[in-house]
Design a protein around this motif. Structure first.
Motif, PDB file in Angstrom:
ATOM      1  N   TRP A 256      -2.248  -0.403  -9.288  1.00 17.84           N
ATOM      2  CA  TRP A 256      -2.609   0.337  -8.075  1.00 17.84           C
ATOM      3  C   TRP A 256      -4.091   0.660  -8.150  1.00 17.84           C
ATOM      4  O   TRP A 256      -4.590   1.101  -9.185  1.00 17.84           O
TER       5      TRP A 256
ATOM      6  N   TYR B 283       0.824  -1.201   0.000  1.00 16.14           N
ATOM      7  CA  TYR B 283       0.000   0.000   0.000  1.00 16.14           C
ATOM      8  C   TYR B 283       0.862   1.257   0.000  1.00 16.14           C
ATOM      9  O   TYR B 283       2.047   1.235   0.315  1.00 16.14           O
ATOM     10  N   ARG B 284       0.205   2.351  -0.386  1.00  9.80           N
ATOM     11  CA  ARG B 284       0.802   3.681  -0.299  1.00  9.80           C
ATOM     12  C   ARG B 284      -0.320   4.659   0.024  1.00  9.80           C
ATOM     13  O   ARG B 284      -1.494   4.382  -0.234  1.00  9.80           O
TER      14      ARG B 284
ATOM     15  N   ASN C  26      -7.790   1.905  -5.616  1.00 10.73           N
ATOM     16  CA  ASN C  26      -8.300   2.312  -4.313  1.00 10.73           C
ATOM     17  C   ASN C  26      -8.901   1.087  -3.628  1.00 10.73           C
ATOM     18  O   ASN C  26      -9.031   0.014  -4.230  1.00 10.73           O
TER      19      ASN C  26
ATOM     20  N   GLU D 157      -4.046   3.605  -1.411  1.00 12.78           N
ATOM     21  CA  GLU D 157      -4.013   2.814  -2.635  1.00 12.78           C
ATOM     22  C   GLU D 157      -3.294   1.509  -2.329  1.00 12.78           C
ATOM     23  O   GLU D 157      -2.307   1.497  -1.593  1.00 12.78           O
TER      24      GLU D 157
ATOM     25  N   LYS E  30      -1.805   8.399  -0.572  1.00  8.25           N
ATOM     26  CA  LYS E  30      -1.764   9.607  -1.401  1.00  8.25           C
ATOM     27  C   LYS E  30      -1.823  10.809  -0.470  1.00  8.25           C
ATOM     28  O   LYS E  30      -2.557  10.807   0.518  1.00  8.25           O
ATOM     29  N   ILE E  31      -1.065  11.813  -0.786  1.00  6.91           N
ATOM     30  CA  ILE E  31      -1.074  13.025   0.040  1.00  6.91           C
ATOM     31  C   ILE E  31      -2.126  13.961  -0.541  1.00  6.91           C
ATOM     32  O   ILE E  31      -2.087  14.321  -1.714  1.00  6.91           O
ATOM     33  N   LYS E  32      -3.076  14.324   0.313  1.00  6.33           N
ATOM     34  CA  LYS E  32      -4.156  15.208  -0.115  1.00  6.33           C
ATOM     35  C   LYS E  32      -4.060  16.515   0.655  1.00  6.33           C
ATOM     36  O   LYS E  32      -3.593  16.547   1.779  1.00  6.33           O
TER      37      LYS E  32
ATOM     38  N   GLU F 230      -7.366   8.129   0.862  1.00 11.22           N
ATOM     39  CA  GLU F 230      -5.931   8.345   0.733  1.00 11.22           C
ATOM     40  C   GLU F 230      -5.153   7.076   0.405  1.00 11.22           C
ATOM     41  O   GLU F 230      -4.010   7.144  -0.003  1.00 11.22           O
TER      42      GLU F 230
END
Length: 188
Positions: free
Chosen positions: A141, A37-38, A143, A54, A40-42, A52
């Motif tokens: 990748w 997983y990673r 969600n 993925e 995401k910067i929002k 956020e």
């Protein structure tokens, strides 16, 4: 001129094969895997980790469908080492393996036998350009909702739910600390 290459930066481009080193417990093959997983910067803060997060799913080698990397836990490895090895071999990513998400007993779709599976989260730090199974698997990748829809194993979906819950708990814990810190400063 001699170049020195760190062992940790080298990836074997061949997957381990065979069952000679496989672990079995009460007749059940032991398998381990990771949910790569990673985050995401929002810009806006959301309490929903799913916005956020993925995860990386891979195509099944033996048929249709998508899943998370997993494979046999061998005698010369710890569970985490085996999970990381399988993830490098099948998905071509490496990173930090977290604490176990759980243990599941499931029936093999191809063999008439039961397996015990352990899943771990893997915070991806590196996506490799070349990896052992790149010619037989796709990696995508997605969600959380998409991954839950395409994942072919019920027990991997449960592991994904546990990962989401764990990350949500960690995020809420951090936000409470920040709020407490702000309140303490305003009291001064």
């Amino acid at each position: 001129m001699v170049a020195v290459v760190s062992q940790e930066n080298v990836v074997a481009l061949v997957s381990r094969t065979g069952r000679e080193l496989q672990r079995y417990r009460k007749g059940r093959r032991q398998v381990v895997g990771c949910i790569p997983y990673r985050l995401k910067i929002k810009e806006k803060t959301s309490l929903d980790v799913c916005d956020e997060l993925e995860v990386l799913v891979i195509s099944s080698q033996k048929g249709k469908g998508m899943l998370f990397p997993k494979g046999g836990w061998e005698l010369d490895e710890s569970k985490k080492e085996a999970a990381l090895r399988e993830t490098i071999e099948e998905a071509g990513v490496r990173g930090i393996v977290g604490g176990k998400l759980g243990k599941w007993t499931f029936k093999s779709k191809t063999h008439d036998t039961f397996y015990e599976g352990y899943m771990f989260p893997l915070l991806v730090q590196e996506q490799l350009e070349f990896w052992p199974e790149q010619n037989v698997r796709q990696r995508i990748w997605m969600n959380v909702t998409e991954a839950r829809d395409v994942c072919q194993h019920w027990w991997m979906k449960e592991a994904l739910d546990r990962l989401v819950n764990r990350l949500m708990g960690q995020k809420l814990g951090r936000e409470k600390q920040v709020l407490a810190s702000k309140n303490a400063k305003s009291d001064l």
